[in-house]
Design an enzyme around this catalytic site. Sequence first.
Site, short mmCIF file in Angstrom:
data_model
loop_
_atom_site.label_atom_id
_atom_site.label_comp_id
_atom_site.label_asym_id
_atom_site.label_seq_id
_atom_site.Cartn_x
_atom_site.Cartn_y
_atom_site.Cartn_z
CG HIS A 177 -1.88 -0.80 1.64
ND1 HIS A 177 -2.42 -0.88 2.68
CD2 HIS A 177 -2.78 -1.61 0.49
CE1 HIS A 177 -3.52 -2.09 2.40
NE2 HIS A 177 -3.50 -2.43 0.53
NE ARG A 238 -4.86 -10.12 2.27
CZ ARG A 238 -4.49 -8.85 1.63
NH1 ARG A 238 -3.89 -8.13 2.44
NH2 ARG A 238 -4.67 -9.35 0.28
#
Length: 397
Positions: A177, A238
């Site tokens: 990211h 996740r």
Amino acid sequence: MKILVLNSGSSSIKFKLYRFPQESVIVSGEVEKIGEDNALLHINLENESINEELGKSDHQKALKAITTALITKDIIKNIDEISAVGHRVVHGGEHFRDAVVIDEEVKSKIEENIALAPLHNPANLKGIKVMENLIKNIPQVAVFDTAFHQTIEPLRYIYALPKDLYTQKRVRRYGFHGTSHDYLSKTAAKMCKIEIDKFNVITLHLGNGASICAVKNGKSYDTSMGMTPLEGLVMGSRSGDIDPAIIFYLMREGYSAEDIESMLNKKSGLKGLCSHNDMREIEELISSGDKDAKLAFDIFVDRIVKYIGAYAVSMSRVDAIVFSGGIGENSISVRKAVSDRLKPLGVTIDDTLNLCDDKNNRFIHSKSSKISLIRIKTDEELQIAKSTYRLTISNQS
Ligand code: ADP
């Protein structure tokens, strides 16, 4: 001048066409269901959205459909009107500290990093190669999710494992990211009117994938995702941080490595805890008294708070904390719950400002808060377009 930004994934290709130097979006869209029997092309024009069935499509067919549609819908007259193409590439390994103009060497380095990002880099590379044939002689730029984090020091990126694993197998924290954290830190610095190289900020990118980044003097100093995007915060599906010994215990209990990998990536996190990965649904369930949803929410918030506390101490001074990504931008209750837990840092949220659900970037802290709280809509595509413009067109003028 027009810059096309592409995010070529394994089953979808997202695109945005920008006008530069105005930095305005001309058109955006997506081909989804690549590899399935019925791929779909969506194009969002200012007053109209176009949907087209493409049949069974690979990356070649999907990108050809996108470029053809840009012409047939009169968005561009011909392909040469596109001055440059910027690609999102997930893994740049240690080689790329910034975006780069793509040449043969860059492509072979992206290929070398397939071992580190087997789910992402192959599709990113396919997008680059197909575009090379479709738009000969137009420069292409690769913008890496990992590049922003290459300023992190060894004491924060080396795992306490046998050191050969780093030197021979490239096992280390890379972080992801990065394009978003880069954009968020620079946008926040401007809003706070502090020069970026003197600005300390903690940026929260809370989407389906979630990560947090400590940015010190404008550079990535630490981040929660690791060698893969699995480490760190609790995410949509996740697990984030867990005791690694759980994996060996499960293997002894009969689970295969593939089962566990899939479970940690696709069946854990919020989804594993309460069967829902969408924060809107979790918020609704909480208001109807669902205990699993409440626990999932609390675990999600607690992990964020733990990282912010650690980063605040590690950086010594924090000027601002940024909430972003689908959850950070939209969830009033997540921003409130996180901020309320940060009182020991002198953080106080302004409940009225936090409630404001317009789409503008805005401060949401109260006057007495020692640290600015900011909600910012992240824009990874714009950041990719800016890097593409900087490395290609603005270099030539
Ligand atoms: P991705 O990581 O796939 O890009 P996004 O950044 O778009 O994801 O974030 C998607 C998530 O944002 C959704 O799963 C949902 O949990 C959350 N979200 C979106 N809108 C809202 C909202 N109004 N309130 C709470 N959560 C929201």
